[in-house]
Motif scaffolding. Structure first.
Motif, PDB file in Angstrom:
ATOM      1  N   ARG A  13      16.106  25.840 -12.141  1.00  0.00           N
ATOM      2  CA  ARG A  13      15.675  24.918 -10.877  1.00  0.00           C
ATOM      3  C   ARG A  13      14.042  25.861 -10.016  1.00  0.00           C
ATOM      4  N   ARG A  15      13.396  28.641 -10.332  1.00  0.00           N
ATOM      5  CA  ARG A  15      12.068  29.086 -11.478  1.00  0.00           C
ATOM      6  C   ARG A  15      11.270  28.824 -11.681  1.00  0.00           C
ATOM      7  N   GLU A  16      12.432  27.509 -12.362  1.00  0.00           N
ATOM      8  CA  GLU A  16      10.984  26.848 -12.623  1.00  0.00           C
ATOM      9  C   GLU A  16       9.510  25.780 -11.293  1.00  0.00           C
ATOM     10  N   LEU A  17      10.187  25.810 -10.581  1.00  0.00           N
ATOM     11  CA  LEU A  17       9.856  25.111  -9.168  1.00  0.00           C
ATOM     12  C   LEU A  17       8.904  26.193  -8.546  1.00  0.00           C
ATOM     13  N   ALA A  19       7.338  28.711 -10.846  1.00  0.00           N
ATOM     14  CA  ALA A  19       6.237  29.398 -11.315  1.00  0.00           C
ATOM     15  C   ALA A  19       5.525  28.253 -11.398  1.00  0.00           C
ATOM     16  N   SER A  20       5.890  26.737 -11.446  1.00  0.00           N
ATOM     17  CA  SER A  20       4.908  25.308 -11.523  1.00  0.00           C
ATOM     18  C   SER A  20       3.868  25.301 -10.068  1.00  0.00           C
ATOM     19  N   VAL A  21       4.351  26.174  -9.054  1.00  0.00           N
ATOM     20  CA  VAL A  21       3.759  26.060  -8.363  1.00  0.00           C
ATOM     21  C   VAL A  21       1.988  26.983  -8.321  1.00  0.00           C
ATOM     22  N   ARG A  23       1.392  28.487 -10.726  1.00  0.00           N
ATOM     23  CA  ARG A  23       0.437  28.451 -11.932  1.00  0.00           C
ATOM     24  C   ARG A  23      -0.657  27.159 -11.066  1.00  0.00           C
ATOM     25  N   SER A  24       0.164  25.733 -10.092  1.00  0.00           N
ATOM     26  CA  SER A  24      -1.127  24.988  -9.943  1.00  0.00           C
ATOM     27  C   SER A  24      -1.757  24.898  -8.386  1.00  0.00           C
ATOM     28  N   GLN A  25      -1.265  25.222  -7.913  1.00  0.00           N
ATOM     29  CA  GLN A  25      -1.398  25.374  -6.279  1.00  0.00           C
ATOM     30  C   GLN A  25      -1.877  26.130  -5.843  1.00  0.00           C
ATOM     31  N   THR A  35       3.727  36.316 -14.230  1.00  0.00           N
ATOM     32  CA  THR A  35       4.932  35.980 -14.679  1.00  0.00           C
ATOM     33  C   THR A  35       6.151  35.380 -14.204  1.00  0.00           C
ATOM     34  N   THR A  78       8.385  23.853  -0.825  1.00  0.00           N
ATOM     35  CA  THR A  78       8.523  23.273  -2.592  1.00  0.00           C
ATOM     36  C   THR A  78       9.583  23.353  -3.010  1.00  0.00           C
TER      37      THR A  78
END
Length: 162
Positions: A13, A15-17, A19-21, A23-25, A35, A78
């Motif tokens: 979880r 790793r996923e969080l 990566a998404s932060v 990429r987006s924030q 990556t 986050t």
């Protein structure tokens, strides 16, 4: 004691969080082509290590490391909010050099294949240094027609002893 399955789920979880932060924030211009490859968390869920790779040279890697260090606080908050833990885990970012190690191992394997091919090529042309059959066979030991060997003829006969 924390359940190992729970630790693995939290690490995945994280790793996923992250990566998404990323990429987006995170809008830091120093952040390169990154990556997030893996995340590991300690059994007490206090410290998390996030592994990442960066496409580019050493300058891109160092600037990406600086960008991640500056965004560490936002990433930690986050992750803490999303996981719902009592203590938000501290994040440590480590450059994952798996690609460099894979290239090094591939180079070593190619060198070993070339050396094996050279040995096979040399072995195909090789000849014996001596005779093809270096061992004496029993048939060669018999010199006389009556079956006596060379050693038997050298010994003195019955009454000839001094």
């Amino acid at each position: 004691m924390t359940d190992p399955a729970k630790v693995r789920r939290h690490a995945e979880r994280i790793r996923e969080l992250v990566a998404s932060v990323v990429r987006s924030q995170i809008k830091d211009p120093r952040l390169g082509m990154i990556t997030i490859t893996d995340a590991r968390i300690t059994a007490d869920l206090r410290d998390a290590t996030v592994f990442y790779t960066v496409l580019g040279d050493a300058a891109a890697q160092s600037s990406t490391a600086a960008a991640l260090e500056s965004a560490k606080g936002m990433l930690r908050s986050t992750v803490g909010k999303a996981l719902g833990l009592r203590h938000s885990p501290t994040l440590t970012f480590v450059l994952d050099d798996v690609q460099d190690q894979v290239k090094h191992i591939d180079d070593l394997l190619a060198a070993a294949r070339n050396a094996d091919a050279e040995v096979q090529r040399l072995a195909a042309r090789a000849q014996y240094a001596g005779e093809a059959q270096p061992y004496r066979l029993e048939d060669e030991d018999e010199d006389a027609e009556d079956g006596t060997t060379v050693e038997d003829e050298d010994e003195p006969r019955g009454g000839d002893r001094p």
